[in-house]
Scaffold this motif. Structure first.
Motif, PDB file in Angstrom:
ATOM      1  N   LEU A   1      -4.513  13.100   1.348  1.00  0.00           N
ATOM      2  CA  LEU A   1      -5.221  14.238   0.767  1.00  0.00           C
ATOM      3  C   LEU A   1      -5.804  15.146   1.843  1.00  0.00           C
ATOM      4  N   THR A   2      -6.347  14.552   2.886  1.00  0.00           N
ATOM      5  CA  THR A   2      -6.909  15.339   3.984  1.00  0.00           C
ATOM      6  C   THR A   2      -5.830  16.156   4.676  1.00  0.00           C
ATOM      7  N   ALA A   3      -4.691  15.546   4.922  1.00  0.00           N
ATOM      8  CA  ALA A   3      -3.598  16.259   5.586  1.00  0.00           C
ATOM      9  C   ALA A   3      -3.094  17.417   4.727  1.00  0.00           C
ATOM     10  N   ALA A   4      -2.924  17.180   3.432  1.00  0.00           N
ATOM     11  CA  ALA A   4      -2.448  18.243   2.540  1.00  0.00           C
ATOM     12  C   ALA A   4      -3.495  19.350   2.404  1.00  0.00           C
ATOM     13  N   ALA A   5      -4.760  18.974   2.283  1.00  0.00           N
ATOM     14  CA  ALA A   5      -5.819  19.971   2.175  1.00  0.00           C
ATOM     15  C   ALA A   5      -5.922  20.805   3.440  1.00  0.00           C
TER      16      ALA A   5
ATOM     17  N   ARG B   1      -2.331  14.826  14.523  1.00  0.00           N
ATOM     18  CA  ARG B   1      -3.386  14.353  15.438  1.00  0.00           C
ATOM     19  C   ARG B   1      -4.777  14.588  14.874  1.00  0.00           C
ATOM     20  N   GLU B   2      -4.991  15.750  14.263  1.00  0.00           N
ATOM     21  CA  GLU B   2      -6.335  16.031  13.762  1.00  0.00           C
ATOM     22  C   GLU B   2      -6.713  15.125  12.592  1.00  0.00           C
ATOM     23  N   THR B   3      -5.736  14.579  11.909  1.00  0.00           N
ATOM     24  CA  THR B   3      -6.020  13.644  10.821  1.00  0.00           C
ATOM     25  C   THR B   3      -6.016  12.211  11.314  1.00  0.00           C
ATOM     26  N   ALA B   4      -5.078  11.873  12.187  1.00  0.00           N
ATOM     27  CA  ALA B   4      -4.889  10.470  12.578  1.00  0.00           C
ATOM     28  C   ALA B   4      -5.932   9.962  13.561  1.00  0.00           C
TER      29      ALA B   4
ATOM     30  N   PRO C   1      -9.285  10.592  14.057  1.00  0.00           N
ATOM     31  CA  PRO C   1     -10.506  10.058  13.436  1.00  0.00           C
ATOM     32  C   PRO C   1     -10.240   8.834  12.566  1.00  0.00           C
ATOM     33  N   LEU C   2      -9.095   8.831  11.914  1.00  0.00           N
ATOM     34  CA  LEU C   2      -8.739   7.700  11.060  1.00  0.00           C
ATOM     35  C   LEU C   2      -8.548   6.427  11.876  1.00  0.00           C
ATOM     36  N   VAL C   3      -7.869   6.535  12.998  1.00  0.00           N
ATOM     37  CA  VAL C   3      -7.641   5.376  13.864  1.00  0.00           C
ATOM     38  C   VAL C   3      -8.958   4.881  14.462  1.00  0.00           C
ATOM     39  N   VAL C   4      -9.816   5.809  14.863  1.00  0.00           N
ATOM     40  CA  VAL C   4     -11.106   5.406  15.425  1.00  0.00           C
ATOM     41  C   VAL C   4     -11.947   4.676  14.387  1.00  0.00           C
ATOM     42  N   LEU C   5     -12.024   5.217  13.180  1.00  0.00           N
ATOM     43  CA  LEU C   5     -12.812   4.575  12.131  1.00  0.00           C
ATOM     44  C   LEU C   5     -12.209   3.243  11.702  1.00  0.00           C
ATOM     45  N   ALA C   6     -10.884   3.204  11.536  1.00  0.00           N
ATOM     46  CA  ALA C   6     -10.237   1.955  11.125  1.00  0.00           C
ATOM     47  C   ALA C   6     -10.363   0.902  12.223  1.00  0.00           C
ATOM     48  N   GLY C   7     -10.226   1.319  13.469  1.00  0.00           N
ATOM     49  CA  GLY C   7     -10.368   0.372  14.579  1.00  0.00           C
ATOM     50  C   GLY C   7     -11.772  -0.178  14.676  1.00  0.00           C
ATOM     51  N   GLY C   8     -12.762   0.678  14.506  1.00  0.00           N
ATOM     52  CA  GLY C   8     -14.149   0.219  14.523  1.00  0.00           C
ATOM     53  C   GLY C   8     -14.464  -0.720  13.375  1.00  0.00           C
ATOM     54  N   THR C   9     -13.965  -0.390  12.211  1.00  0.00           N
ATOM     55  CA  THR C   9     -14.165  -1.254  11.048  1.00  0.00           C
ATOM     56  C   THR C   9     -13.473  -2.590  11.237  1.00  0.00           C
ATOM     57  N   LEU C  10     -12.265  -2.562  11.762  1.00  0.00           N
ATOM     58  CA  LEU C  10     -11.532  -3.791  12.010  1.00  0.00           C
ATOM     59  C   LEU C  10     -12.257  -4.657  13.038  1.00  0.00           C
TER      60      LEU C  10
ATOM     61  N   VAL D   1       0.731  -3.007   7.996  1.00  0.00           N
ATOM     62  CA  VAL D   1       1.159  -2.390   6.735  1.00  0.00           C
ATOM     63  C   VAL D   1       0.224  -1.239   6.369  1.00  0.00           C
ATOM     64  N   GLY D   2      -1.086  -1.442   6.564  1.00  0.00           N
ATOM     65  CA  GLY D   2      -2.044  -0.379   6.273  1.00  0.00           C
ATOM     66  C   GLY D   2      -1.857   0.829   7.164  1.00  0.00           C
ATOM     67  N   ALA D   3      -1.624   0.606   8.442  1.00  0.00           N
ATOM     68  CA  ALA D   3      -1.394   1.720   9.372  1.00  0.00           C
ATOM     69  C   ALA D   3      -0.118   2.466   9.004  1.00  0.00           C
ATOM     70  N   LEU D   4       0.915   1.740   8.652  1.00  0.00           N
ATOM     71  CA  LEU D   4       2.164   2.372   8.227  1.00  0.00           C
ATOM     72  C   LEU D   4       1.938   3.216   6.972  1.00  0.00           C
ATOM     73  N   ALA D   5       1.165   2.688   6.028  1.00  0.00           N
ATOM     74  CA  ALA D   5       0.867   3.437   4.801  1.00  0.00           C
ATOM     75  C   ALA D   5       0.085   4.712   5.106  1.00  0.00           C
ATOM     76  N   MET D   6      -0.873   4.619   6.019  1.00  0.00           N
ATOM     77  CA  MET D   6      -1.660   5.803   6.358  1.00  0.00           C
ATOM     78  C   MET D   6      -0.818   6.861   7.049  1.00  0.00           C
ATOM     79  N   PHE D   7       0.023   6.459   7.993  1.00  0.00           N
ATOM     80  CA  PHE D   7       0.848   7.446   8.686  1.00  0.00           C
ATOM     81  C   PHE D   7       1.937   8.013   7.770  1.00  0.00           C
ATOM     82  N   THR D   8       2.389   7.225   6.813  1.00  0.00           N
ATOM     83  CA  THR D   8       3.332   7.736   5.816  1.00  0.00           C
ATOM     84  C   THR D   8       2.646   8.777   4.940  1.00  0.00           C
ATOM     85  N   ALA D   9       1.405   8.496   4.558  1.00  0.00           N
ATOM     86  CA  ALA D   9       0.652   9.455   3.740  1.00  0.00           C
ATOM     87  C   ALA D   9       0.408  10.756   4.499  1.00  0.00           C
ATOM     88  N   ILE D  10       0.099  10.649   5.780  1.00  0.00           N
ATOM     89  CA  ILE D  10      -0.110  11.853   6.597  1.00  0.00           C
ATOM     90  C   ILE D  10       1.203  12.626   6.727  1.00  0.00           C
TER      91      ILE D  10
END
Length: 131
Positions: free
Chosen positions: A25-29, A57-60, A62-71, A103-112
């Protein structure tokens, strides 16, 4: 511990599903919000590949930083919980976490990447558009 493992796996799966939907949604918006700018950059000669790379890059990032920190926080919490109850390292749990993360990372990059056709459509034949 089996129940905690099941709940953790379900939570991780749901979290990655929500993150993938949010990333898409962020990428499309982003494309729709900046369609005039993207169109003008294309008219100025900027390649679609360059615009797409910047959009990803502008979407991925922040997403990678947040997902990495959460992980990392989750792994640390699990380590502390295992230490508290005296459990040993579980190889199958680590493999399950790695698979879930992949699998989650693949899903996120597919969505982007799903908004790539939208970028192409928004920037095509921009010189004929009244904007």
């Amino acid at each position: 511990m089996d129940r905690v493992t099941s709940v953790s796996t379900a939570t991780s799966g749901l979290s990655f599903f929500v993150a993938a939907a949010s990333a898409g949604l962020t990428a499309a918006a982003s494309v729709l919000d900046r369609r005039r700018v993207y169109g003008l950059l294309r008219v100025a000669g900027r390649l679609l590949k360059v615009l797409d790379r910047a959009r990803v890059r502008e979407t991925a990032i922040p997403l990678v930083v947040l997902a990495g920190g959460t992980l990392a926080a989750g792994v640390y919490g699990a380590y502390q919980l295992n230490k508290l109850v005296g459990a040993s390292f579980n190889t199958s749990g680590a493999i399950e976490l790695a698979v879930c993360t992949a699998v989650g990372a693949l899903a996120m990059f597919t969505a982007i990447g799903g908004s790539r056709p939208l970028l192409r459509r928004v920037t095509v034949d921009r010189e004929q558009n009244a904007d």
